[in-house]
Design a protein around this motif. Structure first.
Motif, PDB file in Angstrom:
ATOM      1  N   ARG A 177      -5.065 -10.325   1.027  1.00  0.00           N
ATOM      2  CA  ARG A 177      -4.689 -10.225  -0.401  1.00  0.00           C
ATOM      3  C   ARG A 177      -4.625 -11.598  -1.051  1.00  0.00           C
ATOM      4  N   GLU A 178      -4.036 -12.574  -0.342  1.00  0.00           N
ATOM      5  CA  GLU A 178      -3.869 -13.906  -0.923  1.00  0.00           C
ATOM      6  C   GLU A 178      -5.190 -14.657  -1.029  1.00  0.00           C
ATOM      7  N   GLY A 181      -8.042 -11.421  -2.839  1.00  0.00           N
ATOM      8  CA  GLY A 181      -7.639 -10.489  -3.890  1.00  0.00           C
ATOM      9  C   GLY A 181      -7.546  -9.046  -3.419  1.00  0.00           C
ATOM     10  N   ARG A 182      -7.533  -8.152  -4.389  1.00  0.00           N
ATOM     11  CA  ARG A 182      -7.336  -6.727  -4.077  1.00  0.00           C
ATOM     12  C   ARG A 182      -8.521  -6.125  -3.330  1.00  0.00           C
ATOM     13  N   LEU A 183      -9.725  -6.612  -3.606  1.00  0.00           N
ATOM     14  CA  LEU A 183     -10.876  -6.113  -2.861  1.00  0.00           C
ATOM     15  C   LEU A 183     -10.727  -6.462  -1.377  1.00  0.00           C
ATOM     16  N   LEU A 185      -7.941  -6.945   0.189  1.00  0.00           N
ATOM     17  CA  LEU A 185      -6.862  -6.103   0.707  1.00  0.00           C
ATOM     18  C   LEU A 185      -7.387  -4.714   1.055  1.00  0.00           C
ATOM     19  N   LEU A 186      -8.227  -4.145   0.179  1.00  0.00           N
ATOM     20  CA  LEU A 186      -8.799  -2.822   0.435  1.00  0.00           C
ATOM     21  C   LEU A 186      -9.686  -2.837   1.674  1.00  0.00           C
ATOM     22  N   CYS A 212       1.408   0.360   4.783  1.00  0.00           N
ATOM     23  CA  CYS A 212       0.543   0.596   3.613  1.00  0.00           C
ATOM     24  C   CYS A 212       1.360   1.013   2.394  1.00  0.00           C
ATOM     25  N   ALA A 216       1.412  -0.943  -1.076  1.00  0.00           N
ATOM     26  CA  ALA A 216       1.078  -0.249  -2.317  1.00  0.00           C
ATOM     27  C   ALA A 216       2.151  -0.491  -3.379  1.00  0.00           C
ATOM     28  N   GLU A 219       1.928  -4.024  -4.751  1.00  0.00           N
ATOM     29  CA  GLU A 219       0.841  -4.221  -5.711  1.00  0.00           C
ATOM     30  C   GLU A 219       1.179  -3.663  -7.089  1.00  0.00           C
ATOM     31  N   THR A 220       2.060  -2.680  -7.154  1.00  0.00           N
ATOM     32  CA  THR A 220       2.305  -2.000  -8.423  1.00  0.00           C
ATOM     33  C   THR A 220       3.694  -2.293  -8.992  1.00  0.00           C
ATOM     34  N   LEU A 229      -1.891   5.145  -6.894  1.00  0.00           N
ATOM     35  CA  LEU A 229      -2.427   4.314  -5.811  1.00  0.00           C
ATOM     36  C   LEU A 229      -2.124   4.937  -4.463  1.00  0.00           C
TER      37      LEU A 229
END
Length: 430
Positions: A177-178, A181-183, A185-186, A212, A216, A219-220, A229
Motif C-alpha cells: 500500500r505504501e 498505492g491501492r492497486l 494493495l489489491l 483484510c 478495508a 482504507e475507508t 469495499l
C-alpha cells in the motif's frame, strides 16, 4: 566511497540477527541460532541497564509482558501432571526475555523501521512466490506439496505455510500500500489469498479474513464506504474459492469437510473441525479438574487420556498420550496454566492495548503491522497452534518483541528529536 561507520555496521548486524530468526523459521530448529546470539547480547544488555529496568518505559513493557507469559508456566509447574516437561518449558522460554530486549535495542532508532517493514515483507514475498511455484509446478524449495495442501518452503511434513502467511500478511499488505498505492494493495491481497486458501488451514483463512477487514476499514474509515469495499472483497474471496475448488481436489475436500458442520449434529461438527470438538470437550474436562494452575504447561497430551471420552481418536493406546494441545488459545491457557494463567494473559493483553493507546502516531505507525499480526495470530474466535510450544511460541515472541520495540522509549525520543528538528526548521524558514 565512504565506508560505513562501526556503529552503522553494528546496527546492520543486529538487524540481520533479528531478521535471521524469521528467515530460518521454516528450517527446523535452525532459527534458534540467531535467537541464541540475540539472547546472549540481550543478557548483556539486561546486566548493563539493570538499574533502569523499571524506569525505562520500553524495558518495563517487555518485563511486564514477559512476566504475564512466563509466570503462569512457573506456577503451573508446582502441580503439573508432567513436572519435568513443564519445568523444562519454563527454562526454555526464559530465552524470550533477552531476545525481546535485544530486538528493542537493535530497532531503537526510528529510521530503521521502514527497512524492517520492507525486509519482512520481502521475506514473506519470497515464501509467497515459492508457494505459487509449488502450486503451478508441483515443486518448491520445500519439495512437493502435501496430498491436500500447499506446503511451500515449510515442506509437506510441517504444514505451517497458511498460518504463517496469514500472520505476516499485514507486513506485505502495508508495504504494498505504501509503495504502490491501492492497486498494489489489491494485487498483494490476491497474491496472498490463493496460497493461503490452498494451504488448507481454516484457522489461517479466518486470520487472513480478519487482516483484510482491518485493511478495508483502514482504507475507508467510514461505514458507508467500508461496506461496499467489504462486499467487493467477499465477492473476490468467493470467486477465488470457487476457482480453487475446481482446480484443487485437496481444497475441495477441505471445503466439503467443513460443510459437514451444517448438519448440526455433534458428530458432524466434530468431523468438520477435524476432531477439534472432541479436543475442546476434553480440555474443558481438564479445566474443571485442574482449575487453579492447570495440568502444567505442555502437559496437555499427558493428561488428555484421563479426561477423553471412550474411543477418542487422539488417544494413542501404545504411548498413553493424547492430543498435543487444546488448539484454541483460551482453552490452552486455562487447561495448561489454569485461572492463574488466564488472569496473567488478560493482564498482558490489557497492558499491550494501553501501551498502544498511549503511543504517539509515529509509534503506532511502526507498531501497526506487528500489532495486527499479533491480533490475527491470537484472535480468540479461531483455532490456534500451541503458544507454549518451542516453534509457535518463538514466532509469537518474535512478533511481540517487534511490537514492544516499536513502542520503546528510545523510539519515543527519536520521534521527539525529529519533531524538534522540524519545529526548528519551521522557525527559520522564510
Amino acid at each position: 566511497m565512504m565506508l560505513a561507520s562501526p556503529q552503522r555496521r553494528g546496527e546492520l548486524a543486529a538487524l540481520l540477527v533479528v531478521l535471521g530468526v524469521l528467515v530460518l523459521l521454516p528450517i527446523g530448529r535452525s532459527s534458534e541460532l540467531p535467537v541464541l546470539v540475540a539472547a546472549l547480547v540481550g543478557l548483556g544488555l539486561l546486566v548493563r541497564y539493570r538499574s533502569s529496568l523499571l524506569s525505562d518505559a520500553g524495558l518495563r513493557l517487555i518485563l511486564i509482558l514477559f512476566a504475564c507469559y512466563w509466570l503462569p508456566i512457573v506456577f503451573s509447574g508446582f502441580a503439573a501432571v508432567a513436572p519435568a516437561k513443564t519445568w523444562m518449558t519454563a527454562l526454555e522460554t526464559l530465552r524470550f526475555l533477552p531476545l525481546a530486549v535485544f530486538v528493542a535495542w537493535a530497532l531503537r532508532r526510528a529510521e530503521v523501521w521502514p527497512a524492517v517493514h520492507v525486509s519482512i515483507a520481502a521475506i514473506c514475498g519470497l515464501w509467497l512466490v515459492d508457494a505459487w511455484i509449488q502450486y503451478l509446478t508441483g515443486n518448491s524449495l520445500g519439495g512437493a506439496p502435501e496430498a491436500e495442501r500447499l506446503a511451500g518452503i515449510f515442506g509437506a511434513g510441517n504444514l505451517k505455510l497458511g498460518p504463517v502467511l496469514a500472520t505476516l500478511a499485514p507486513f506485505l499488505l502495508l508495504v504494498a500500500r505504501e509503495r504502490t498505492g491501492r492497486l498494489g494493495l489489491l494485487l498483494a491481497f490476491v497474491a496472498l489469498l490463493i496460497p493461503i486458501l490452498l494451504a488448507g488451514s481454516r484457522a489461517a483463512w479466518l486470520s487472513y479474513a480478519l487482516v483484510c477487514v482491518v485493511f478495508a476499514w483502514r482504507e475507508t474509515r467510514d461505514f458507508r464506504r467500508f461496506l461496499p469495499l467489504l462486499i467487493g472483497v467477499l465477492l473476490g474471496v468467493a470467486f477465488s474459492i470457487g476457482m480453487a475448488w475446481r482446480g484443487s481436489a485437496g481444497f475441495g475436500a477441505r471445503i466439503e469437510r467443513s460443510l459437514l458442520a451444517l448438519q448440526g449434529t455433534s458428530a458432524a461438527i466434530d468431523d468438520a473441525s477435524a476432531g477439534r470438538l472432541s479436543i475442546w470437550q476434553t480440555a474443558y474436562a481438564m479445566i474443571r479438574a485442574h482449575p487453579l494452575t492447570g495440568v502444567g504447561a505442555r502437559g496437555f497430551r499427558y493428561d488428555y487420556p484421563q479426561h477423553a471420552a471412550p474411543g477418542d481418536r487422539f488417544v494413542d493406546a501404545r504411548t498413553g498420550v493424547g492430543a498435543s494441545h487444546a488448539h484454541q488459545v483460551v482453552l490452552e491457557v486455562l487447561s495448561e496454566t489454569g485461572l492463574v494463567g488466564f488472569l496473567f494473559w488478560t493482564l498482558g493483553v490489557t497492558v499491550a492495548i494501553r501501551a498502544w493507546r498511549r503511543a504517539r502516531p509515529a509509534q503506532r505507525a511502526r507498531a501497526f503491522a506487528p500489532g495486527l499480526a499479533l491480533v490475527a495470530m491470537c484472535f480468540p474466535l479461531n483455532t490456534h497452534l500451541a503458544f507454549y510450544s518451542a516453534w509457535w511460541g518463538l514466532f509469537f515472541w518474535w512478533l511481540l518483541a517487534l511490537f514492544t520495540a516499536a513502542l520503546a522509549a528510545a523510539a519515543q525520543q527519536a520521534d521527539g528529536d525529529a519533531a524538534n528538528h522540524r519545529g526548528g526548521a519551521d522557525q527559520h524558514a522564510p
